[in-house]
Design an enzyme around this catalytic site. Structure first.
Site, PDB file in Angstrom:
ATOM      1  N   PRO A 141     -40.470 -29.266  27.927  1.00 38.53           N
ATOM      2  CG  PRO A 141     -38.273 -29.399  27.700  1.00 38.53           C
ATOM      3  CD  PRO A 141     -39.551 -29.495  26.945  1.00 38.53           C
TER       4      PRO A 141
ATOM      5  CD  GLN B  84     -34.938 -30.537  28.490  1.00 37.14           C
ATOM      6  OE1 GLN B  84     -34.854 -29.913  29.815  1.00 37.14           O
ATOM      7  NE2 GLN B  84     -35.115 -29.757  27.588  1.00 37.14           N
TER       8      GLN B  84
ATOM      9  N   GLY C 248     -29.616 -28.939  25.200  1.00 35.80           N
ATOM     10  CA  GLY C 248     -28.720 -28.454  24.476  1.00 35.80           C
ATOM     11  C   GLY C 248     -28.507 -27.050  24.044  1.00 35.80           C
ATOM     12  CB  ALA C 249     -31.553 -24.925  25.057  1.00 33.61           C
TER      13      ALA C 249
ATOM     14  CE1 TYR D  53     -29.617 -23.648  33.184  1.00 35.08           C
ATOM     15  CE2 TYR D  53     -31.873 -24.588  31.544  1.00 35.08           C
ATOM     16  CZ  TYR D  53     -31.070 -23.691  32.390  1.00 35.08           C
ATOM     17  OH  TYR D  53     -32.151 -23.240  33.008  1.00 35.08           O
TER      18      TYR D  53
ATOM     19  N   GLY E 232     -45.532 -25.454  25.780  1.00 34.97           N
ATOM     20  CA  GLY E 232     -45.230 -25.230  27.126  1.00 34.97           C
ATOM     21  C   GLY E 232     -46.790 -24.856  28.710  1.00 34.97           C
TER      22      GLY E 232
END
Length: 375
Positions: A35, A112, A180-181, A184, A342
């Protein structure tokens, strides 16, 4: 020798192109598009250019696409009017077109789901009147920016994630990823610096997973028992690359066990450099330790395919294609199951096809210009 036995290293790329299955999620290979926030969705609505952007990766052999962060239905979820929503008829119709294009090209795709929490600055668009929110109202430096969330407000946010999961299933996505990283909102509950609560959402590292556990369980109820749920987590935060949720394997296990039990099917383990050991005394990276401790499949990520890690790429130097030998060796011995790519995919939609076909001399370098258009 087949093309799959060639690469820019002496190691076969074949492990990268083995099929993968976990539950209902079946992938043609082990390559995941990571993402990456793009900001090409004016008014929060992804258009035809976004649909074509994702479709090009599927056409060129990416096994699973994880979309850029998409915003749940909460007024403080976003910090830009150009980030895509995952609510409202126009945005969901746009995402349905994205899904259709990826599926027609033979790919798989999950959104996401994202809430930025207190990383949002006061007055940010598209809802400048909404204050930033977090478990204790603290930003990533520990400074107070708002009041702590009430349990009623927490329940509303959990319900918004669940509604997004239900909508993802309804419009044809192949699962969801929960963000969940990187400091945030969900991660702000995980991290003791931003979660000072003394109720059931605070306390020990295991107790601080409760918010995420409730989101996972609510998404499971909303989307059904077989709908894949991926959780992306990290040790590092966007303002602190040395931050740690867990300092030892035992602490990491305390963190992971409640999340796995809640229903996570696959962990996406975000690191800046995939080759770095997570703890002393072992070569395993974060994805390797997570797989070992939970028995769940994992995605590794972190500067894959480029010769500089991402913070240096944005200092003007860019990055050139990198040898994949070390990555392939780790994948072949089962340290992790999937590999998220990425920035190498950001500027080169044919990256996977070129690696598969032994055309590594055609791989493109990454430059800052890569971020300014949808290649």
């Amino acid at each position: 020798m087949s093309n799959l036995d060639r690469s820019n290293s002496a190691v076969s790329v074949r492990p990268l192109f083995e099929p993968f299955r976990t539950g209902r999620l079946e992938l043609a290979n082990r390559i995941v598009m990571a993402p990456m926030t793009r900001g090409f969705a004016p008014g929060g609505v992804p258009g035809a250019d976004v649909a074509d952007y994702y479709r090009r990766r599927a056409e060129n052999g990416v096994g699973l696409i994880v979309t850029e962060g998409t915003l749940i239905n909460h007024p403080a979820a976003a910090a830009s009017p150009n980030w895509p929503n995952f609510h409202g008829e126009a945005a969901l119709n746009g995402w349905a077109r994205v899904v259709a294009g990826v599926h027609e090209a033979g790919g798989r795709i999950i959104p996401q789901l994202w809430h930025v929490g207190t990383t949002r600055k006061v007055g940010s668009q598209p809802n400048p009147e909404a204050p930033p929110i977090g478990p204790s109202g603290l930003d990533l430096t520990g400074g107070k920016v708002s009041e702590p969330l009430t349990e009623t407000e927490i329940a509303d946010i959990v319900a918004a994630f669940a509604q997004a999961a239900a909508d993802a299933k309804r419009i044809g996505f192949d699962g969801i990823e929960l963000h969940g990283a990187h400091g945030y909102l969900i991660d702000q509950f995980f991290w003791e610096k931003t979660n000072r609560r003394t109720d059931r959402y605070g306390g020990s590292l295991a107790d601080r997973t409760r918010f995420a556990v409730e989101i996972i369980e609510a998404c499971r109820r909303a989307a059904g028992p077989e709908f894949p749920i991926v959780l992306r987590f990290s040790q590092w935060k966007s303002n602190n690359y040395t931050a740690k949720l867990a300092n030892t394997p035992d602490e990491l296990e305390q963190f992971l066990v409640p999340l796995a039990a809640a229903g996570v099917d696959l962990f996406h383990c975000s690191t800046r450099r995939f080759w770095e050991p997570e703890f002393d005394g072992s070569d395993l990276n974060l994805a390797g330790w997570t797989k070992k401790l939970t028995g769940k499949p994992t995605i590794t990520v972190g500067s894959v395919g480029l010769d500089a890690e991402f913070t240096k790429m944005y200092q003007g130097a860019g990055a050139d294609p990198a040898d994949l030998g070390g990555l392939l060796e780790r994948l072949e011995r089962g340290e992790f199951d999937l590999v998220a790519v990425g920035r190498a995919l950001l500027h080169d939609p044919a990256w996977a096809a070129k690696v598969r076909d032994g055309r590594t001399d055609e791989l493109l370098p990454f430059t800052l210009e890569s971020t300014k258009t949808l290649y």
